[in-house]
Design a protein around this motif. Sequence first.
Motif, short mmCIF file in Angstrom:
data_model
loop_
_atom_site.label_atom_id
_atom_site.label_comp_id
_atom_site.label_asym_id
_atom_site.label_seq_id
_atom_site.Cartn_x
_atom_site.Cartn_y
_atom_site.Cartn_z
N LEU A 33 23.22 28.40 70.95
CA LEU A 33 24.92 28.55 71.19
C LEU A 33 25.31 27.42 71.93
O LEU A 33 25.72 26.61 71.10
N PRO A 34 24.78 26.59 73.13
CA PRO A 34 25.28 25.48 73.68
C PRO A 34 25.05 23.92 72.78
O PRO A 34 25.71 23.71 72.59
N MET A 35 23.48 23.82 72.12
CA MET A 35 23.23 23.06 71.40
C MET A 35 24.48 23.37 70.38
O MET A 35 24.78 21.66 69.77
N CYS A 36 24.86 23.51 69.43
CA CYS A 36 26.02 24.08 68.41
C CYS A 36 26.81 24.01 68.79
O CYS A 36 27.31 22.97 68.67
N ALA A 37 27.58 24.38 70.24
CA ALA A 37 29.19 24.53 70.22
C ALA A 37 28.60 22.44 71.03
O ALA A 37 29.79 21.49 70.77
N LYS A 38 27.74 22.23 71.91
CA LYS A 38 28.14 20.53 71.77
C LYS A 38 28.22 19.81 70.60
O LYS A 38 28.66 18.84 70.73
N LYS A 39 27.08 19.95 69.38
CA LYS A 39 27.66 18.97 68.32
C LYS A 39 29.01 19.34 67.56
O LYS A 39 28.64 18.51 67.28
N LEU A 40 29.46 20.44 67.39
CA LEU A 40 30.67 20.55 67.48
C LEU A 40 31.79 20.13 68.41
O LEU A 40 32.37 19.91 67.90
N ASN A 41 31.56 19.15 69.70
CA ASN A 41 32.33 19.03 70.62
C ASN A 41 33.38 20.23 71.40
O ASN A 41 34.86 19.58 71.36
N MET A 42 32.69 21.43 71.35
CA MET A 42 33.65 23.04 71.90
C MET A 42 33.42 22.61 73.70
O MET A 42 32.07 22.37 73.83
#
Length: 278
Positions: free
Chosen positions: A201-210
């Motif tokens: 979850l945080p990996m995905c958020a960081k990749k999307l600049n969320m």
Amino acid sequence: MDAIHINWTKPSRNRFNAPYEVEDFEILTTILSALKWREKNGNIKMVTDSIGAQYYKKTGLDVIWNSVENILDNVDVNSNVFWAAGKIFALKEQNAPVAMIDTDFIVWEKIDEEKLADVSVIHFENLYPDVYPPIDFFHMDNYEFDNDFDWNIKACNTAFCVIKNEKLLRYYTDKSIEFMRHTNEQNDRLAYMVFAEQRMLPMCAKKLNMSIMSFSDLNRLFKNGDNMFTHTWGMKQQMRDNAFLRADFCRRCIKRIIKDFPEMKNIIMNIENLKQYF
């Protein structure tokens, strides 16, 4: 804000050769979790499978949610390794913003949605290597990890999680399910599941600049839950081992439920494994 509870019963049914039922203390936290959310925050539904839906209808507990959705019969990953996969498959079918709440987690007060990040979780978790191992630990088939994933970012505890961003919701659930479907692991019940649920979850958020934030931290939660949250996860095994502790907890929960939601008394009194507390 809309919320979901999730109960994929297959992992439990595979482990215990007995008719399906929910433990007494888990029933009571589920009731408080659902009804307090409805009182303070909005609608909540239970997302489950056919066995779970039958159980809640039979016990009369189906009334604690705004609805019960039976959509988890065809979850197609290894239920021994990915015992919480039902959470991801249930979340995939929702729209943002949505709160995901474990049935042993109670939110006592109103959540201010305007102050939340793209994803907000109850607390972050340090990357202890026995729980969150490095990339070369994982045995995968026809799968490559995203090159943009940050393996140093802290994991997220998702016992209570709010995802406000639709793009992130879609990306996270797709990536998590892809990971779960492409491993040949058969026995690990920790690292693979927490990676798919809490580290990706945080990996995905960081990749999307969320943006990402936490509601609390472990020290504050252990002390008093900030007077907003109760999570019984760490207490469950103690209650299984200590009959006095279990009975005391259940009686206190029943007292609180009847005080705040008196209409639940007759339902609780007629559930077989709760009768002993009256």
